[in-house]
Design an enzyme around this catalytic site. Structure first.
Site, PDB file in Angstrom:
ATOM      1  N   LYS A   1       0.849  -1.211   0.000  1.00  0.00           N
ATOM      2  CA  LYS A   1       0.000   0.000   0.000  1.00  0.00           C
ATOM      3  C   LYS A   1       0.877   1.251   0.000  1.00  0.00           C
ATOM      4  O   LYS A   1       0.679   2.165  -0.797  1.00  0.00           O
ATOM      5  CB  LYS A   1      -0.907   0.042   1.253  1.00  0.00           C
ATOM      6  CG  LYS A   1      -1.799  -1.157   1.432  1.00  0.00           C
ATOM      7  CD  LYS A   1      -2.686  -1.014   2.657  1.00  0.00           C
ATOM      8  CE  LYS A   1      -1.934  -1.003   3.977  1.00  0.00           C
ATOM      9  NZ  LYS A   1      -1.244  -2.262   4.306  1.00  0.00           N
TER      10      LYS A   1
ATOM     11  N   ARG B   1      -9.653   1.259   8.116  1.00  0.00           N
ATOM     12  CA  ARG B   1      -9.200  -0.053   8.559  1.00  0.00           C
ATOM     13  C   ARG B   1     -10.286  -0.796   9.321  1.00  0.00           C
ATOM     14  O   ARG B   1     -10.083  -1.936   9.717  1.00  0.00           O
ATOM     15  CB  ARG B   1      -8.033   0.160   9.511  1.00  0.00           C
ATOM     16  CG  ARG B   1      -6.738  -0.380   9.003  1.00  0.00           C
ATOM     17  CD  ARG B   1      -5.701   0.028  10.006  1.00  0.00           C
ATOM     18  NE  ARG B   1      -4.551  -0.784   9.882  1.00  0.00           N
ATOM     19  CZ  ARG B   1      -3.470  -0.415   9.226  1.00  0.00           C
ATOM     20  NH1 ARG B   1      -3.413   0.741   8.613  1.00  0.00           N
ATOM     21  NH2 ARG B   1      -2.439  -1.210   9.194  1.00  0.00           N
TER      22      ARG B   1
ATOM     23  N   ARG C   1      12.028  -5.810   5.449  1.00  0.00           N
ATOM     24  CA  ARG C   1      11.871  -4.359   5.223  1.00  0.00           C
ATOM     25  C   ARG C   1      12.788  -3.559   6.144  1.00  0.00           C
ATOM     26  O   ARG C   1      12.904  -3.835   7.322  1.00  0.00           O
ATOM     27  CB  ARG C   1      10.427  -3.936   5.464  1.00  0.00           C
ATOM     28  CG  ARG C   1      10.258  -2.412   5.446  1.00  0.00           C
ATOM     29  CD  ARG C   1       8.834  -1.964   5.405  1.00  0.00           C
ATOM     30  NE  ARG C   1       8.026  -2.486   6.471  1.00  0.00           N
ATOM     31  CZ  ARG C   1       6.702  -2.348   6.537  1.00  0.00           C
ATOM     32  NH1 ARG C   1       6.062  -1.720   5.565  1.00  0.00           N
ATOM     33  NH2 ARG C   1       6.025  -2.843   7.541  1.00  0.00           N
TER      34      ARG C   1
ATOM     35  N   ARG D   1      11.367  -1.910  11.204  1.00  0.00           N
ATOM     36  CA  ARG D   1      10.251  -1.214  11.855  1.00  0.00           C
ATOM     37  C   ARG D   1       9.904  -1.956  13.133  1.00  0.00           C
ATOM     38  O   ARG D   1       9.940  -3.183  13.145  1.00  0.00           O
ATOM     39  CB  ARG D   1       9.059  -1.171  10.890  1.00  0.00           C
ATOM     40  CG  ARG D   1       8.326   0.144  10.904  1.00  0.00           C
ATOM     41  CD  ARG D   1       7.325   0.237   9.794  1.00  0.00           C
ATOM     42  NE  ARG D   1       6.047  -0.372  10.140  1.00  0.00           N
ATOM     43  CZ  ARG D   1       4.964  -0.352   9.369  1.00  0.00           C
ATOM     44  NH1 ARG D   1       5.024   0.251   8.180  1.00  0.00           N
ATOM     45  NH2 ARG D   1       3.849  -0.907   9.753  1.00  0.00           N
TER      46      ARG D   1
ATOM     47  N   ARG E   1      -0.532  -8.676  13.576  1.00  0.00           N
ATOM     48  CA  ARG E   1      -1.094  -7.686  12.636  1.00  0.00           C
ATOM     49  C   ARG E   1      -1.923  -8.377  11.549  1.00  0.00           C
ATOM     50  O   ARG E   1      -2.959  -7.859  11.123  1.00  0.00           O
ATOM     51  CB  ARG E   1       0.032  -6.862  12.005  1.00  0.00           C
ATOM     52  CG  ARG E   1       0.628  -5.841  12.976  1.00  0.00           C
ATOM     53  CD  ARG E   1       1.991  -5.345  12.520  1.00  0.00           C
ATOM     54  NE  ARG E   1       1.994  -4.704  11.230  1.00  0.00           N
ATOM     55  CZ  ARG E   1       3.088  -4.581  10.472  1.00  0.00           C
ATOM     56  NH1 ARG E   1       4.254  -5.053  10.879  1.00  0.00           N
ATOM     57  NH2 ARG E   1       3.015  -3.971   9.307  1.00  0.00           N
TER      58      ARG E   1
HETATM   59  P1  AP5 Z   1       4.875  -1.558   1.906  1.00  0.00           P
HETATM   60  O1  AP5 Z   1       4.582  -0.765   0.705  1.00  0.00           O
HETATM   61  O2  AP5 Z   1       5.576  -0.902   3.038  1.00  0.00           O
HETATM   62  O3  AP5 Z   1       3.539  -2.304   2.409  1.00  0.00           O
HETATM   63  P2  AP5 Z   1       2.316  -1.770   3.236  1.00  0.00           P
HETATM   64  O4  AP5 Z   1       1.102  -2.405   2.631  1.00  0.00           O
HETATM   65  O5  AP5 Z   1       2.350  -0.292   3.328  1.00  0.00           O
HETATM   66  O6  AP5 Z   1       2.611  -2.481   4.627  1.00  0.00           O
HETATM   67  P3  AP5 Z   1       2.623  -1.885   6.102  1.00  0.00           P
HETATM   68  O7  AP5 Z   1       3.370  -2.879   6.920  1.00  0.00           O
HETATM   69  O8  AP5 Z   1       3.066  -0.467   6.138  1.00  0.00           O
HETATM   70  O9  AP5 Z   1       1.076  -1.957   6.403  1.00  0.00           O
HETATM   71  P4  AP5 Z   1       0.363  -1.878   7.734  1.00  0.00           P
HETATM   72  O10 AP5 Z   1      -1.021  -1.679   7.272  1.00  0.00           O
HETATM   73  O11 AP5 Z   1       0.589  -3.029   8.629  1.00  0.00           O
HETATM   74  O12 AP5 Z   1       1.073  -0.674   8.504  1.00  0.00           O
HETATM   75  P5  AP5 Z   1       0.679   0.844   8.721  1.00  0.00           P
HETATM   76  O13 AP5 Z   1       1.923   1.623   8.724  1.00  0.00           O
HETATM   77  O14 AP5 Z   1      -0.429   1.261   7.841  1.00  0.00           O
HETATM   78  O15 AP5 Z   1       5.709  -2.846   1.458  1.00  0.00           O
HETATM   79  C1  AP5 Z   1       6.189  -3.767   2.411  1.00  0.00           C
HETATM   80  C2  AP5 Z   1       7.578  -4.260   1.981  1.00  0.00           C
HETATM   81  O16 AP5 Z   1       7.450  -4.977   0.772  1.00  0.00           O
HETATM   82  C3  AP5 Z   1       8.551  -3.114   1.711  1.00  0.00           C
HETATM   83  O17 AP5 Z   1       9.842  -3.479   2.101  1.00  0.00           O
HETATM   84  C4  AP5 Z   1       8.464  -2.931   0.186  1.00  0.00           C
HETATM   85  O18 AP5 Z   1       9.647  -2.420  -0.346  1.00  0.00           O
HETATM   86  C5  AP5 Z   1       8.183  -4.357  -0.278  1.00  0.00           C
HETATM   87  N1  AP5 Z   1       7.319  -4.389  -1.468  1.00  0.00           N
HETATM   88  C6  AP5 Z   1       6.283  -3.564  -1.762  1.00  0.00           C
HETATM   89  N2  AP5 Z   1       5.723  -3.922  -2.928  1.00  0.00           N
HETATM   90  C7  AP5 Z   1       6.397  -5.014  -3.353  1.00  0.00           C
HETATM   91  C8  AP5 Z   1       6.278  -5.857  -4.511  1.00  0.00           C
HETATM   92  N3  AP5 Z   1       5.332  -5.636  -5.450  1.00  0.00           N
HETATM   93  N4  AP5 Z   1       7.150  -6.886  -4.640  1.00  0.00           N
HETATM   94  C9  AP5 Z   1       8.107  -7.112  -3.702  1.00  0.00           C
HETATM   95  N5  AP5 Z   1       8.287  -6.346  -2.589  1.00  0.00           N
HETATM   96  C10 AP5 Z   1       7.427  -5.313  -2.430  1.00  0.00           C
HETATM   97  O19 AP5 Z   1       0.090   0.805  10.218  1.00  0.00           O
HETATM   98  C11 AP5 Z   1       0.945   0.520  11.305  1.00  0.00           C
HETATM   99  C12 AP5 Z   1       0.135   0.521  12.602  1.00  0.00           C
HETATM  100  O20 AP5 Z   1      -0.429   1.838  12.812  1.00  0.00           O
HETATM  101  C13 AP5 Z   1      -1.073  -0.415  12.634  1.00  0.00           C
HETATM  102  O21 AP5 Z   1      -0.711  -1.722  13.013  1.00  0.00           O
HETATM  103  C14 AP5 Z   1      -1.950   0.270  13.682  1.00  0.00           C
HETATM  104  O22 AP5 Z   1      -1.498   0.021  14.982  1.00  0.00           O
HETATM  105  C15 AP5 Z   1      -1.725   1.747  13.375  1.00  0.00           C
HETATM  106  N6  AP5 Z   1      -2.694   2.284  12.401  1.00  0.00           N
HETATM  107  C16 AP5 Z   1      -2.399   2.787  11.171  1.00  0.00           C
HETATM  108  N7  AP5 Z   1      -3.511   3.184  10.535  1.00  0.00           N
HETATM  109  C17 AP5 Z   1      -4.536   2.920  11.400  1.00  0.00           C
HETATM  110  C18 AP5 Z   1      -5.942   3.075  11.298  1.00  0.00           C
HETATM  111  N8  AP5 Z   1      -6.531   3.591  10.168  1.00  0.00           N
HETATM  112  N9  AP5 Z   1      -6.693   2.682  12.349  1.00  0.00           N
HETATM  113  C19 AP5 Z   1      -6.136   2.173  13.478  1.00  0.00           C
HETATM  114  N10 AP5 Z   1      -4.803   1.994  13.628  1.00  0.00           N
HETATM  115  C20 AP5 Z   1      -4.015   2.362  12.583  1.00  0.00           C
HETATM  116 MG    MG Z   2       2.723   1.071   4.879  1.00  0.00          MG
END
Ligand code: AP5
Ligand code: MG
Length: 258
Positions: free
Chosen positions: A15, A90, A127, A185, A196
């Site tokens: 994402k 979410r 990552r 991270r 998660r």
């Molecule tokens: P990346 O692009 O970073 O993936 P992502 O989908 O953004 O994954 P996240 O781990 O950031 O998602 P998340 O939803 O758990 O975390 P968030 O920060 O939103 O890619 C991942 C890896 O793969 C990278 O190394 C990338 O280079 C690689 N990659 C990407 N595309 C690829 C491909 N096509 N092929 C190969 N490799 C690839 O949330 C974190 C925390 O914040 C949550 O757990 C929660 O506690 C809180 N939070 C955030 N938003 C909310 C909300 N709306 N409500 C409540 N709590 C929230």
């Molecule tokens: Mg992300």
């Protein structure tokens, strides 16, 4: 028509990677709730203090807090011509609140990125992000960010390659953008990743059913190279409204599909 995008998908689906590309190539803000929370933790705000432990358990921060953050952000002028939301909504409660916020604006385009669980676990285990600016190392690489580009003597390109190799060996874990240390991270260790993924299945997967019936919902295979995923996302957006020419406009400007 404003390009109002939502990226759905489990942790590691890509994402953030794809949202960053859209933001960069389309000139619309990327609104990543995870990044906003990590920044709040980093600077020690009240929200950051409360969110820190929740995030490190792999759970979700409360709906009211998240809805407040996103409403305030979407009300800013730069979001009026479009935005890409990464990590919000979410929960169904967040999605319902977002629909209310969007009342009177152009429709949401909902892009669900699908990736098998084994691949998600593999991606998150490897990552690296910058502990200072939060940038993803792989994303910087792909974007060609190079704050540390070696200035090479034009007459001797081989020497510059040697210098670059020496620098890489001496500083293998530094951010290309700001020089900060590259680290895992704090919620990317194996046990928290498993949690998660469970939280995603329980609280976020129902969003797919919430949005599936809309004409602007599309599912994309995220288990492909990032350029391929980006091309499929662009095609999916264009398919929601034939009047849109997302890829064409972008290709004409930069020569890179997104
Ligand atoms: P990346 O692009 O970073 O993936 P992502 O989908 O953004 O994954 P996240 O781990 O950031 O998602 P998340 O939803 O758990 O975390 P968030 O920060 O939103 O890619 C991942 C890896 O793969 C990278 O190394 C990338 O280079 C690689 N990659 C990407 N595309 C690829 C491909 N096509 N092929 C190969 N490799 C690839 O949330 C974190 C925390 O914040 C949550 O757990 C929660 O506690 C809180 N939070 C955030 N938003 C909310 C909300 N709306 N409500 C409540 N709590 C929230
Ligand atoms: Mg992300």
């Amino acid at each position: 028509m404003a390009l109002n995008l939502i990226m759905l998908g489990p942790p590691g689906a890509g994402k953030g990677t794809q949202a960053e590309r859209f933001a960069r190539t389309r000139g619309i803000p990327k609104i990543s709730t995870g990044d906003i929370l990590r920044e709040a933790v980093h600077t020690g705000t009240e929200i950051g203090k409360r969110a820190h432990a929740i995030m490190d358990r792999g759970e979700l921060v409360g709906d009211d807090v998240m809805i407040g953050i996103v409403k305030e952000r979407l009300d800013r002028a730069d979001a009026s011509a479009g935005f890409v939301l990464d990590g919000f909504p979410r929960t169904v409660a967040q999605a319902t609140a977002l629909d209310a916020i969007m009342n009177g604006r152009d429709p949401l385009i909902v892009l669900d990125i699908v990736v098998p669980e084994a691949e998600l676990v593999r991606r998150l285990a490897s990552r690296l992000i910058c502990e200072d600016c939060g940038a993803n190392a792989a994303m910087m690489e792909a974007a060609g960010d190079a704050a540390d580009v070696v200035v090479m003597p034009a007459a001797n390109p081989a020497a510059s390659e040697t210098v670059a190799a020496m620098r890489a060996a001496a500083e293998p874990q530094r951010c290309r953008r700001c020089g900060g240390r590259l680290v895992q991270r704090s919620d990317d260790n194996d046990a928290i990743v498993r949690e998660r993924l469970k939280v995603y299945q329980r609280q976020s997967e129902p969003l797919v059913e919430y949005y599936r019936g809309r004409p602007t919902f599309r599912s994309i295979n995220g288990a492909q190279p990032p350029d391929r995923v980006a091309a499929d996302l662009t095609a999916a957006i264009e398919a929601t409204d034939p009047a849109r020419t997302v890829g064409t406009r972008h290709r004409a400007r930069s020569g890179v599909r997104s």
